[in-house]
Design an enzyme around this catalytic site. Structure first.
Site, PDB file in Angstrom:
ATOM      1  N   LYS A 131     -18.365 -16.631   3.730  1.00 50.38           N
ATOM      2  CA  LYS A 131     -19.803 -16.444   3.912  1.00 50.38           C
ATOM      3  C   LYS A 131     -20.542 -15.964   2.670  1.00 50.38           C
ATOM      4  O   LYS A 131     -20.096 -15.045   1.989  1.00 50.38           O
ATOM      5  CB  LYS A 131     -20.040 -15.415   5.019  1.00 50.38           C
ATOM      6  CG  LYS A 131     -19.629 -15.891   6.382  1.00 50.38           C
ATOM      7  CD  LYS A 131     -19.894 -14.785   7.368  1.00 50.38           C
ATOM      8  CE  LYS A 131     -19.507 -15.177   8.775  1.00 50.38           C
ATOM      9  NZ  LYS A 131     -19.543 -13.981   9.642  1.00 50.38           N
ATOM     10  N   ARG A 141       0.821  -1.218   0.000  1.00 53.56           N
ATOM     11  CA  ARG A 141       0.000   0.000   0.000  1.00 53.56           C
ATOM     12  C   ARG A 141       0.856   1.271   0.000  1.00 53.56           C
ATOM     13  O   ARG A 141       0.425   2.300  -0.529  1.00 53.56           O
ATOM     14  CB  ARG A 141      -0.941  -0.004   1.206  1.00 53.56           C
ATOM     15  CG  ARG A 141      -2.158  -0.878   0.982  1.00 53.56           C
ATOM     16  CD  ARG A 141      -3.064  -0.879   2.186  1.00 53.56           C
ATOM     17  NE  ARG A 141      -4.399  -1.396   1.862  1.00 53.56           N
ATOM     18  CZ  ARG A 141      -5.353  -1.593   2.761  1.00 53.56           C
ATOM     19  NH1 ARG A 141      -5.139  -1.325   4.037  1.00 53.56           N
ATOM     20  NH2 ARG A 141      -6.530  -2.048   2.378  1.00 53.56           N
ATOM     21  N   GLY A 169      -7.846  -7.974  -0.710  1.00 55.18           N
ATOM     22  CA  GLY A 169      -7.959  -8.844   0.458  1.00 55.18           C
ATOM     23  C   GLY A 169      -7.157 -10.128   0.340  1.00 55.18           C
ATOM     24  O   GLY A 169      -6.012 -10.117  -0.097  1.00 55.18           O
ATOM     25  N   GLY A 174     -12.470  -4.292   2.049  1.00 55.94           N
ATOM     26  CA  GLY A 174     -13.879  -3.902   2.159  1.00 55.94           C
ATOM     27  C   GLY A 174     -14.295  -2.917   1.071  1.00 55.94           C
ATOM     28  O   GLY A 174     -15.397  -3.007   0.521  1.00 55.94           O
TER      29      GLY A 174
END
Ligand code: 3PG
Ligand code: MG
Length: 418
Positions: free
Chosen positions: A206, A40, A375, A398
């Site tokens: 999920k 980053r 991610g 996110g």
């Protein structure tokens, strides 16, 4: 509509407040905190160098971790300033505050081309609350605002949103940085009208985390390949047994609706047909959070859509790997988000690594455009040493998911149009 670009700003001698995402993984090794992955930081260099060349005075604002308004020493940005200085090859000043007299004095003392990194904005509760007075204090540090923090653009916080509004109200321009532009291009424009076939690979634990993305991509994709824990909720929806696998019984109806939509739209929607399973055995020990620790014993291939009662699925199996690779090799555009299994454990990593290799193969041999949605899939590609062999890897976690869901990101919305 395209956002104003940092390229088009006239910033000579002006103070530019640049929001960057330096929320990097750090490790306590006894001395100063050690940065584990500087991706980053590196990814902001083009924007910073451009602004330096243009003779701007750079004031960088960022957060690290979630200190919840406390001055948590392990979450100081000081080690990032040290690293950035080495990467830029010029002094990076650091100030232990992000607002107030000392921060303002440091900003005002910067020469053209000078760089200052402010301390963690989340040492103040007002940051996450997007408190207007705090945003105004931040805005006192810059005449112009640049957002290069795609990874934090889904947050409407003072440094990502409120301060930009104040600077705009004061007559300053608010522009996207070069990294921000690349993220919006690859996760946005490139996927609007993708070259076909467009193959989407989605993993993760999920269904509830990914259902909005699945729903949106069902409108665009030619094929969707499912892996990871959410497989088992889809299996439940199809009437199979999942044993002790992670699953969300209350999301079965949502999973059924997605399967139906895929059918109606003629989207190839693939679940793994075999899995690597293991039998969890309670060790009697508790982890740091007080939860029982299980050993995953007897890892083996389960060549059926039903999983034995005492076992759980932890990766896709060899037959699924072959099928997924074949589909991936037909693609002209690939979007990948989320691992195929518990890849942190090498017994359950092959599915994820095999998909990584197939994505690289499609990119190199077929000229497919491969876009990795941030991610864990980025981590997996880097672990496999393949990080530089895809078309684009997002720095957002996110944020990339929310953007792929079609949500408006507050940190983008606030920027000026071109
Ligand atoms: C991230 O790493 O996800 C971004 O830096 C945002 O951090 P947050 O999830 O703590 O808001
Ligand atoms: Mg996050």
């Amino acid at each position: 509509m395209a956002k104003l670009s940092v390229k088009d700003l006239d910033v000579r001698g002006r103070r530019v407040l640049v929001r960057v995402d330096y929320n990097v993984p750090m490790e306590d090794k006894g001395g100063p905190m050690v940065i584990n992955d500087e991706t980053r930081i590196r990814e902001t260099l083009p924007t910073l160098k451009l602004l330096i060349e243009k003779g701007a005075r750079l004031i960088l604002a960022a957060h690290l971790g979630r200190p919840k308004g406390q001055r948590e020493p392990s979450m100081s940005l000081r080690p990032v300033a040290t690293r950035l200085q080495a990467l830029l090859g010029q002094p990076v000043h650091f100030v232990e505050e992000c607002v107030g007299d000392r921060a303002e004095a440091a900003a005002n003392a910067l020469p053209p081309g000078g760089v200052l990194l402010l301390e963690n904005v989340r040492y103040h509760n007002e940051e996450e609350a997007n408190d207007p007075a705090f945003a105004a204090r931040l805005a006192r540090l810059g005449d112009v605002y640049v957002n290069d923090a795609f990874g934090a653009a889904h947050r409407a916080h003072a440094s990502t949103e409120g301060a930009a509004r104040v600077i705009a109200k004061n007559g300053g321009r608010c522009a996207a940085g070069l990294l921000m532009e690349r993220e919006l291009r690859f996760l946005g424009e490139e996927l609007e009208k993708p070259a076909r076939p467009f193959v989407v690979i989605l993993g993760g634990a999920k269904v509830s985390d990914k259902i909005n993305v699945i729903d949106r991509l069902l409108d665009k994709a030619d094929a969707i390949l499912i892996g990871g824990g959410m497989t088992y909720t889809f299996r439940l929806a199809l009437g199979h047994k999942v044993g002790k696998s992670i699953s969300e019984p209350d999301k079965v109806e949502i999973a059924k609706a997605a399967l139906q939509k895929a059918k109606d739209r003629g989207v190839k929607f693939l679940l793994a047909t075999d899995n690597i399973i293991a039998t969890p055995v309670d060790t009697g020990r508790l982890n740091k959070k007080g939860k029982p620790v299980f050993d995953l014993t007897d890892p083996r291939i389960n060549a059926s859509s039903d999983i034995p009662d005492d076992s759980e699925g932890l990766d896709i199996g060899p037959e699924s790997i072959r099928t997924y690779r074949e589909v991936i090799l037909t693609a002209r555009t690939i979007l990948w988000n989320g691992p195929m299994g518990v890849f942190e454990d090498k017994r359950f990593a092959e599915g994820t690594f095999a998909v990584a290799r197939a994505v690289v193969e499609a990119t190199e041999k077929n000229g497919a455009k491969s876009i990795i949605g941030g991610g864990d899939s980025v981590k997996a590609l880097n672990n496999a040493g393949l990080g530089d062999k895809v078309t684009f890897m997002s720095t957002g976690g996110g944020a990339s998911l929310e953007f792929l869901e079609g949500k408006i990101l507050p940190g983008v919305a606030v920027l000026d149009e071109q």
